[in-house]
Design a protein around this motif. Structure first.
Motif, PDB file in Angstrom:
ATOM      1  N   THR A   1       0.843  -1.200   0.000  1.00 19.80           N
ATOM      2  CA  THR A   1       0.000   0.000   0.000  1.00 19.80           C
ATOM      3  C   THR A   1       0.876   1.247   0.000  1.00 19.80           C
ATOM      4  O   THR A   1       2.017   1.232   0.455  1.00 19.80           O
ATOM      5  N   GLY A   2       0.320   2.320  -0.530  1.00 15.34           N
ATOM      6  CA  GLY A   2       1.048   3.585  -0.563  1.00 15.34           C
ATOM      7  C   GLY A   2       1.973   3.733  -1.741  1.00 15.34           C
ATOM      8  O   GLY A   2       2.697   4.725  -1.845  1.00 15.34           O
ATOM      9  N   GLN A   3       2.000   2.747  -2.635  1.00 15.46           N
ATOM     10  CA  GLN A   3       2.824   2.835  -3.847  1.00 15.46           C
ATOM     11  C   GLN A   3       1.947   2.769  -5.076  1.00 15.46           C
ATOM     12  O   GLN A   3       0.939   2.087  -5.095  1.00 15.46           O
ATOM     13  N   LYS A   4       2.345   3.492  -6.083  1.00 17.11           N
ATOM     14  CA  LYS A   4       1.687   3.407  -7.385  1.00 17.11           C
ATOM     15  C   LYS A   4       2.667   2.818  -8.387  1.00 17.11           C
ATOM     16  O   LYS A   4       3.836   3.202  -8.402  1.00 17.11           O
ATOM     17  N   PRO A   5       2.206   1.872  -9.212  1.00 14.13           N
ATOM     18  CA  PRO A   5       3.118   1.299 -10.200  1.00 14.13           C
ATOM     19  C   PRO A   5       3.670   2.366 -11.134  1.00 14.13           C
ATOM     20  O   PRO A   5       2.939   3.247 -11.594  1.00 14.13           O
ATOM     21  N   ARG A   6       4.964   2.279 -11.402  1.00 18.33           N
ATOM     22  CA  ARG A   6       5.608   3.200 -12.341  1.00 18.33           C
ATOM     23  C   ARG A   6       5.828   2.487 -13.658  1.00 18.33           C
ATOM     24  O   ARG A   6       6.239   1.324 -13.680  1.00 18.33           O
ATOM     25  N   LYS A   7       5.564   3.205 -14.733  1.00 18.84           N
ATOM     26  CA  LYS A   7       5.743   2.614 -16.057  1.00 18.84           C
ATOM     27  C   LYS A   7       7.065   3.061 -16.656  1.00 18.84           C
ATOM     28  O   LYS A   7       7.432   4.234 -16.583  1.00 18.84           O
ATOM     29  N   MET A   8       7.746   2.086 -17.231  1.00 20.94           N
ATOM     30  CA  MET A   8       8.985   2.402 -17.950  1.00 20.94           C
ATOM     31  C   MET A   8       8.614   3.136 -19.229  1.00 20.94           C
ATOM     32  O   MET A   8       7.847   2.613 -20.049  1.00 20.94           O
ATOM     33  N   PRO A   9       9.078   4.385 -19.411  1.00 22.84           N
ATOM     34  CA  PRO A   9       8.687   5.139 -20.615  1.00 22.84           C
ATOM     35  C   PRO A   9       9.191   4.487 -21.881  1.00 22.84           C
ATOM     36  O   PRO A   9      10.301   3.950 -21.926  1.00 22.84           O
ATOM     37  N   ARG A  10       8.340   4.506 -22.886  1.00 17.50           N
ATOM     38  CA  ARG A  10       8.739   3.974 -24.194  1.00 17.50           C
ATOM     39  C   ARG A  10       9.648   4.969 -24.894  1.00 17.50           C
ATOM     40  O   ARG A  10       9.554   6.172 -24.682  1.00 17.50           O
ATOM     41  N   LYS A  11      10.505   4.471 -25.759  1.00 22.79           N
ATOM     42  CA  LYS A  11      11.405   5.350 -26.499  1.00 22.79           C
ATOM     43  C   LYS A  11      10.625   6.146 -27.521  1.00 22.79           C
ATOM     44  O   LYS A  11       9.793   5.613 -28.254  1.00 22.79           O
ATOM     45  N   LYS A  12      10.906   7.448 -27.545  1.00 21.73           N
ATOM     46  CA  LYS A  12      10.226   8.323 -28.507  1.00 21.73           C
ATOM     47  C   LYS A  12      10.877   8.185 -29.877  1.00 21.73           C
ATOM     48  O   LYS A  12      12.098   8.152 -30.001  1.00 21.73           O
ATOM     49  N   ARG A  13      10.027   8.127 -30.878  1.00 23.09           N
ATOM     50  CA  ARG A  13      10.555   8.062 -32.243  1.00 23.09           C
ATOM     51  C   ARG A  13      10.997   9.442 -32.699  1.00 23.09           C
ATOM     52  O   ARG A  13      10.364  10.441 -32.393  1.00 23.09           O
ATOM     53  N   ALA A  14      12.078   9.477 -33.411  1.00 23.20           N
ATOM     54  CA  ALA A  14      12.600  10.758 -33.905  1.00 23.20           C
ATOM     55  C   ALA A  14      11.650  11.347 -34.939  1.00 23.20           C
ATOM     56  O   ALA A  14      11.281  10.679 -35.913  1.00 23.20           O
ATOM     57  N   GLN A  15      11.229  12.611 -34.707  1.00 21.78           N
ATOM     58  CA  GLN A  15      10.341  13.289 -35.634  1.00 21.78           C
ATOM     59  C   GLN A  15      11.135  13.837 -36.808  1.00 21.78           C
ATOM     60  O   GLN A  15      12.204  14.422 -36.625  1.00 21.78           O
ATOM     61  N   PRO A  16      10.637  13.679 -38.041  1.00 21.97           N
ATOM     62  CA  PRO A  16      11.356  14.242 -39.191  1.00 21.97           C
ATOM     63  C   PRO A  16      11.356  15.760 -39.142  1.00 21.97           C
ATOM     64  O   PRO A  16      10.332  16.384 -38.862  1.00 21.97           O
ATOM     65  N   LYS A  17      12.521  16.349 -39.384  1.00 21.98           N
ATOM     66  CA  LYS A  17      12.649  17.803 -39.341  1.00 21.98           C
ATOM     67  C   LYS A  17      12.034  18.429 -40.588  1.00 21.98           C
ATOM     68  O   LYS A  17      12.118  17.896 -41.687  1.00 21.98           O
ATOM     69  N   ALA A  18      11.429  19.610 -40.392  1.00 21.49           N
ATOM     70  CA  ALA A  18      10.827  20.330 -41.515  1.00 21.49           C
ATOM     71  C   ALA A  18      11.920  20.904 -42.408  1.00 21.49           C
ATOM     72  O   ALA A  18      12.957  21.372 -41.936  1.00 21.49           O
ATOM     73  N   ASP A  19      11.687  20.869 -43.692  1.00 22.52           N
ATOM     74  CA  ASP A  19      12.662  21.379 -44.651  1.00 22.52           C
ATOM     75  C   ASP A  19      12.575  22.896 -44.681  1.00 22.52           C
ATOM     76  O   ASP A  19      11.535  23.467 -45.021  1.00 22.52           O
ATOM     77  N   PRO A  20      13.667  23.611 -44.280  1.00 28.74           N
ATOM     78  CA  PRO A  20      13.603  25.079 -44.276  1.00 28.74           C
ATOM     79  C   PRO A  20      13.464  25.670 -45.681  1.00 28.74           C
ATOM     80  O   PRO A  20      13.026  26.799 -45.838  1.00 28.74           O
ATOM     81  N   GLU A  21      13.887  24.912 -46.687  1.00 29.70           N
ATOM     82  CA  GLU A  21      13.808  25.427 -48.054  1.00 29.70           C
ATOM     83  C   GLU A  21      12.685  24.721 -48.816  1.00 29.70           C
ATOM     84  O   GLU A  21      12.891  24.135 -49.878  1.00 29.70           O
TER      85      GLU A  21
END
Length: 363
Positions: free
Chosen positions: A263-283
């Motif tokens: 009691t008194g504890q909440k399960p912690r979730k291991m965060p999933r790895k974030k996928r790299a977002q493609p960068k916007a083309d400045p040109e």
């Protein structure tokens, strides 16, 4: 070594052989002189703690925390070292295993199984199954990562009562005998592989690591655990939950923790790895003007799009609304410069303004 906590080893020999025998979480080394008259054999029993291991390396390149070293006679000499960074490991003289440790889950499977099922009335099985699995009196060789992998494969909540889980195995064994009392050993093995129970996985899961040791743990690069991490299905795996048991050890699991969760504890979730977002083309290319828009307003092609850059006061007014007096200068909002609008949209706005003016003139 000077900082080693173990006892001195009273063995001296110019040429000797080392043999080893494992049992659960202990390892017995026997030092035997090649000349039997030179020195009597010497036994050492090791416990590894959390970080203890043996490494063979050049004697001139001893690793840190090499607390005990056995030197070879070759040139240049090498050293077999007992390495333990956290110093939780230890060794003692003699050949006796610890009395409070039960049969080994790997090398003494039948004795291990009988030892557990015969003693289910012990108060050790009043605890959650995840805590009982670390009791070396009954589960000699099971550690923190192994218990998580075993319970995950069977979908058993880690904080289910141990006796409840293990008593069901007794009933299953009796039912198997009633259904087919003439099962041969090969048929029993096949049945075990298809539907393994918890005690069977306590044997087969460690065997997976032992048989695939060269693929999972590279002796040339002992700090590289990439293959071992890929083998893990639950322990430290992203998306899994974790709780601390009553002994302070972290148990990893999936789903509900079970009725005996602390009691008194909440399960912690291991965060999933974030996928790299493609960068916007400045040109990015400017949208082309359609031929229909050129016919309606020929100046659209020649007139460059209006810039969104405005004076500082105009930005304020657009963001916060018109204000009077000093209130206009209280807060300034800086916006990131927007991309130029497509010319088609600008032409459409101009045509709407022109039609609106003509409508007012006619009115």
């Amino acid at each position: 070594s000077a900082v080693g906590r173990g006892p001195e080893v009273p063995f001296r020999s110019e040429a000797y052989r080392i043999s080893a025998l494992p049992r659960g979480k202990e390892l017995r080394l026997t030092l035997s002189a090649l000349d039997p008259d030179a020195a009597p054999p010497q036994d050492l029993v090791f416990r590894f703690g959390m970080s203890g291991s043996f490494r063979l390396c050049p004697a001139a390149e001893l690793p840190r925390h090499a607390h005990l070293r056995f030197l070879t006679r070759e040139s240049p000499p090498r050293a077999l070292c007992f390495v333990d960074a956290r110093r939780f490991g230890s060794w003692r003289l003699g050949n006796a295993w610890q009395q409070e440790r039960g049969p080994c889950v790997v090398s003494e499977y039948q004795a291990f199984r009988e030892n557990v099922l015969r003693n289910l009335d012990d108060k050790a099985f009043d605890k959650p199954i995840c805590e009982a699995l670390l009791n070396q009196k009954y589960f000699n060789g099971i550690g923190n990562y192994l218990r998580a992998e075993i319970l995950y494969r069977l979908k058993i909540p880690p904080f289910e009562k141990a006796r409840t889980v293990l008593e069901a195995l007794k009933d299953q064994k009796q039912e198997r005998r009633k259904k087919d009392p003439s099962l041969t050993l090969s048929k029993k093995v096949k049945l075990m592989q298809k539907n393994p129970d918890l005690l069977e996985l306590c044997h087969t899961v460690p065997m997976e690591v032992i048989t695939a040791e060269k693929q999972l743990l590279d002796p040339e690069h002992p700090d590289n655990y990439a293959a071992f991490k890929n083998w893990l299905q639950c322990y430290l795996v992203p998306g899994m939950s974790s709780l601390r048991d009553r002994s302070g050890r972290t148990i990893w699991f999936q789903g509900e923790p079970g009725p005996m969760a602390p009691t008194g504890q909440k399960p912690r979730k291991m965060p999933r790895k974030k996928r790299a977002q493609p960068k916007a083309d400045p040109e990015a290319p400017t949208p082309k003007v359609s031929p229909r828009a050129l016919k309606r307003c020929p100046r659209a092609a020649a007139t460059p799009p209006k810039s969104d850059e405005k004076e500082e006061g105009e930005e304020e007014e657009e963001a916060d609304g018109p204000r009077k007096g000093c209130a206009r200068r209280r807060r300034r909002v800086t916006r990131a410069p927007a991309l130029p609008e497509p010319e088609v949209l600008l032409n459409a706005r101009r045509s709407r303004r022109i039609s609106a003016r003509r409508g007012r003139g006619e009115a």
